[in-house]
Design a protein around this motif. Sequence first.
Motif, PDB file in Angstrom:
ATOM      1  N   VAL A  40       0.826  -1.207   0.000  1.00  0.00           N
ATOM      2  CA  VAL A  40       0.000   0.000   0.000  1.00  0.00           C
ATOM      3  C   VAL A  40       0.863   1.261   0.000  1.00  0.00           C
ATOM      4  O   VAL A  40       0.515   2.256  -0.640  1.00  0.00           O
ATOM      5  N   TYR A  41       1.984   1.236   0.693  1.00  0.00           N
ATOM      6  CA  TYR A  41       2.848   2.422   0.819  1.00  0.00           C
ATOM      7  C   TYR A  41       4.285   2.066   0.440  1.00  0.00           C
ATOM      8  O   TYR A  41       4.899   1.203   1.056  1.00  0.00           O
ATOM      9  N   SER A  42       4.829   2.764  -0.548  1.00  0.00           N
ATOM     10  CA  SER A  42       6.242   2.579  -0.874  1.00  0.00           C
ATOM     11  C   SER A  42       7.091   3.177   0.250  1.00  0.00           C
ATOM     12  O   SER A  42       6.594   3.960   1.073  1.00  0.00           O
ATOM     13  N   GLU A  45       6.940   6.872   0.162  1.00  0.00           N
ATOM     14  CA  GLU A  45       5.696   7.404   0.720  1.00  0.00           C
ATOM     15  C   GLU A  45       5.718   7.361   2.248  1.00  0.00           C
ATOM     16  O   GLU A  45       5.247   8.296   2.902  1.00  0.00           O
ATOM     17  N   GLU A  46       6.277   6.274   2.795  1.00  0.00           N
ATOM     18  CA  GLU A  46       6.369   6.173   4.257  1.00  0.00           C
ATOM     19  C   GLU A  46       7.196   7.322   4.821  1.00  0.00           C
ATOM     20  O   GLU A  46       6.794   7.957   5.801  1.00  0.00           O
ATOM     21  N   LYS A  48       7.817  10.244   3.486  1.00  0.00           N
ATOM     22  CA  LYS A  48       7.076  11.498   3.312  1.00  0.00           C
ATOM     23  C   LYS A  48       6.011  11.639   4.399  1.00  0.00           C
ATOM     24  O   LYS A  48       5.870  12.705   5.015  1.00  0.00           O
ATOM     25  N   LEU A  49       5.255  10.572   4.653  1.00  0.00           N
ATOM     26  CA  LEU A  49       4.189  10.637   5.647  1.00  0.00           C
ATOM     27  C   LEU A  49       4.734  10.850   7.055  1.00  0.00           C
ATOM     28  O   LEU A  49       4.106  11.533   7.869  1.00  0.00           O
ATOM     29  N   GLU A  57      -3.390  11.929   6.693  1.00  0.00           N
ATOM     30  CA  GLU A  57      -2.715  10.973   5.819  1.00  0.00           C
ATOM     31  C   GLU A  57      -1.765  10.080   6.626  1.00  0.00           C
ATOM     32  O   GLU A  57      -1.684   8.878   6.393  1.00  0.00           O
ATOM     33  N   TYR A  61      -1.892   5.961   7.201  1.00  0.00           N
ATOM     34  CA  TYR A  61      -0.711   5.120   7.029  1.00  0.00           C
ATOM     35  C   TYR A  61      -0.403   4.354   8.315  1.00  0.00           C
ATOM     36  O   TYR A  61      -0.175   3.142   8.294  1.00  0.00           O
ATOM     37  N   HIS A  64      -2.745   1.489   8.971  1.00  0.00           N
ATOM     38  CA  HIS A  64      -2.431   0.351   8.100  1.00  0.00           C
ATOM     39  C   HIS A  64      -1.203  -0.404   8.609  1.00  0.00           C
ATOM     40  O   HIS A  64      -1.219  -1.636   8.707  1.00  0.00           O
TER      41      HIS A  64
END
Length: 81
Positions: A40-42, A45-46, A48-49, A57, A61, A64
């Motif tokens: 679900v999250y590259s 992306e992790e 960045k979040l 957001e 994350y 999940h």
Amino acid sequence: MELDDITVVAVTDELRQQIGDASPHVALIRERVREKIAAVYSLQEEIKLLRLAPSPEFDAYNDHAEACREWGRQQKAELGL
């Protein structure tokens, strides 16, 4: 093997950790947890979040990732770890 060859030990948290660290089953569970998160999250992306936290957001994350980790904990518990 005779019963005299068996040594009874107390399974401490430290021993449980050592068994888990040596277990190929636990290694596979850990890998599957990483795969479930990455589905679900590259990694980008992790990262960045994490920088955006706190945010809705990040919360999505984190929910999940924690659900994936809980799945892993349940799998290890089934192994007695």
